[in-house]
Design a protein around this motif. Structure first.
Motif, PDB file in Angstrom:
ATOM      1  N   SER A  28       0.835  -1.209   0.000  1.00 15.96           N
ATOM      2  CA  SER A  28       0.000   0.000   0.000  1.00 15.96           C
ATOM      3  C   SER A  28       0.862   1.248   0.000  1.00 15.96           C
ATOM      4  O   SER A  28       0.551   2.246  -0.695  1.00 15.96           O
ATOM      5  CB  SER A  28      -0.936  -0.022   1.211  1.00 15.96           C
ATOM      6  N   GLN A  29       1.908   1.280   0.752  1.00 20.18           N
ATOM      7  CA  GLN A  29       2.797   2.438   0.762  1.00 20.18           C
ATOM      8  C   GLN A  29       3.451   2.637  -0.604  1.00 20.18           C
ATOM      9  O   GLN A  29       3.584   3.770  -1.094  1.00 20.18           O
ATOM     10  CB  GLN A  29       3.861   2.275   1.843  1.00 20.18           C
ATOM     11  N   ALA A  30       3.852   1.522  -1.226  1.00 17.21           N
ATOM     12  CA  ALA A  30       4.486   1.635  -2.546  1.00 17.21           C
ATOM     13  C   ALA A  30       3.494   2.185  -3.577  1.00 17.21           C
ATOM     14  O   ALA A  30       3.815   3.101  -4.368  1.00 17.21           O
ATOM     15  CB  ALA A  30       5.016   0.277  -2.982  1.00 17.21           C
ATOM     16  N   PHE A  31       2.301   1.654  -3.547  1.00 18.67           N
ATOM     17  CA  PHE A  31       1.292   2.162  -4.495  1.00 18.67           C
ATOM     18  C   PHE A  31       0.921   3.623  -4.207  1.00 18.67           C
ATOM     19  O   PHE A  31       0.666   4.420  -5.107  1.00 18.67           O
ATOM     20  CB  PHE A  31       0.046   1.280  -4.463  1.00 18.67           C
ATOM     21  N   GLY A  32       0.883   3.983  -2.917  1.00 15.79           N
ATOM     22  CA  GLY A  32       0.583   5.389  -2.574  1.00 15.79           C
ATOM     23  C   GLY A  32       1.655   6.319  -3.095  1.00 15.79           C
ATOM     24  O   GLY A  32       1.352   7.384  -3.665  1.00 15.79           O
ATOM     25  N   MET A  33       2.931   5.948  -2.906  1.00 13.41           N
ATOM     26  CA  MET A  33       4.005   6.787  -3.420  1.00 13.41           C
ATOM     27  C   MET A  33       3.955   6.847  -4.952  1.00 13.41           C
ATOM     28  O   MET A  33       4.192   7.900  -5.568  1.00 13.41           O
ATOM     29  CB  MET A  33       5.357   6.232  -2.956  1.00 13.41           C
ATOM     30  N   LEU A  34       3.649   5.679  -5.565  1.00 10.84           N
ATOM     31  CA  LEU A  34       3.555   5.663  -7.036  1.00 10.84           C
ATOM     32  C   LEU A  34       2.426   6.572  -7.543  1.00 10.84           C
ATOM     33  O   LEU A  34       2.589   7.313  -8.520  1.00 10.84           O
ATOM     34  CB  LEU A  34       3.327   4.229  -7.506  1.00 10.84           C
ATOM     35  N   ASP A  35       1.310   6.539  -6.819  1.00 17.71           N
ATOM     36  CA  ASP A  35       0.192   7.403  -7.227  1.00 17.71           C
ATOM     37  C   ASP A  35       0.547   8.874  -7.070  1.00 17.71           C
ATOM     38  O   ASP A  35       0.224   9.715  -7.933  1.00 17.71           O
ATOM     39  CB  ASP A  35      -1.050   7.071  -6.393  1.00 17.71           C
ATOM     40  N   ALA A  36       1.240   9.212  -5.973  1.00 15.28           N
ATOM     41  CA  ALA A  36       1.631  10.605  -5.749  1.00 15.28           C
ATOM     42  C   ALA A  36       2.589  11.073  -6.843  1.00 15.28           C
ATOM     43  O   ALA A  36       2.455  12.185  -7.390  1.00 15.28           O
ATOM     44  CB  ALA A  36       2.265  10.767  -4.369  1.00 15.28           C
ATOM     45  N   VAL A  37       3.535  10.250  -7.201  1.00 14.67           N
ATOM     46  CA  VAL A  37       4.476  10.632  -8.256  1.00 14.67           C
ATOM     47  C   VAL A  37       3.769  10.749  -9.602  1.00 14.67           C
ATOM     48  O   VAL A  37       4.039  11.668 -10.397  1.00 14.67           O
ATOM     49  CB  VAL A  37       5.629   9.602  -8.314  1.00 14.67           C
ATOM     50  N   MET A  38       2.833   9.842  -9.866  1.00 12.53           N
ATOM     51  CA  MET A  38       2.115   9.892 -11.147  1.00 12.53           C
ATOM     52  C   MET A  38       1.246  11.164 -11.252  1.00 12.53           C
ATOM     53  O   MET A  38       1.193  11.808 -12.296  1.00 12.53           O
ATOM     54  CB  MET A  38       1.242   8.639 -11.284  1.00 12.53           C
ATOM     55  N   VAL A  39       0.598  11.510 -10.136  1.00 10.55           N
ATOM     56  CA  VAL A  39      -0.223  12.735 -10.162  1.00 10.55           C
ATOM     57  C   VAL A  39       0.646  13.957 -10.416  1.00 10.55           C
ATOM     58  O   VAL A  39       0.292  14.844 -11.218  1.00 10.55           O
ATOM     59  CB  VAL A  39      -1.005  12.860  -8.834  1.00 10.55           C
TER      60      VAL A  39
END
Length: 211
Positions: A28-39
């Motif tokens: 979940s943390q990895a996906f959250g960071m990935l989503d933040a970077v993608m946004v």
């Protein structure tokens, strides 16, 4: 008691629980960071696209303005205006000829012809009015008959006496008469009618007054 060189079971449980928690939260943390970077990346890309579109619009506007300025700066031969149209010369018509010298006979003949024409026109109008009156009377009789009534007996109007046409007066003679006029007869001394002898009637004698 635990023996020396062994680990307490509580510590093992704590460590095991922490490892399990970190292992479970890692995705979940990895996906959250990935989503933040993608946004953030997509936001920067959209900002760059808008900036690039504005720059392209400014460049195209500048190019069109420069082209129009060059086109307007080219000298052009303007033809001179056409000369004003010349007015046609005034038309000069011939003067009217004097009226012909008509005599009294010609004037009377023209008046007689005009009167005859007017009389013929009045006769034609009277005939047309009589025809229209007869047609109206016929229609009225038909309506009365259709309604079951008895149409009235038509009366024959009496014709008014027509005056005989009078001949136009003769034109006056232009040459004066050379026959001398006879002098008027003398009325006489007695003051009677012209041409009669004087009256022989004497006035009565005066009588003397009586005492």
């Amino acid at each position: 008691m635990n023996e020396v060189g062994t680990t307490n079971s509580q510590v093992i449980d704590n460590v095991t629980g922490l490892v399990t928690l970190m292992t479970g939260q890692a995705p979940s943390q990895a996906f959250g960071m990935l989503d933040a970077v993608m946004v953030e990346t997509m936001g920067m890309a959209m900002h760059n696209a808008v900036t690039r579109q504005q720059g392209a619009g400014m460049i195209s506007a500048a190019a069109v303005t420069a082209a129009c300025a060059k086109m307007l700066a080219v000298p052009m031969d303007i033809p001179p205006p056409p000369p004003p149209p010349t007015a046609p010369p005034p038309a000069v018509g011939s003067l009217a000829s004097p009226p012909p010298d008509t005599t009294a006979a010609a004037t009377m003949a023209a008046a007689t012809a005009s009167a005859d024409t007017a009389i013929a026109t009045l006769k034609a109008q009277a005939a047309a009015a009589s025809t229209a009156a007869q047609a109206a009377q016929t229609d009225l009789n038909n309506l009365i008959t259709a309604a079951g009534g008895t149409p009235p007996t038509p009366t024959t109007p009496t014709a008014a006496p027509t005056a005989a046409p009078t001949a136009p007066p003769a034109a006056p003679s232009a040459a004066p008469s050379t026959t001398p006029s006879s002098p008027p007869p003398d009325s006489g001394a007695g003051g009677g009618a012209p041409g009669n002898p004087p009256s022989s009637v004497q006035p009565p004698a005066q009588q003397p007054p009586q005492n």
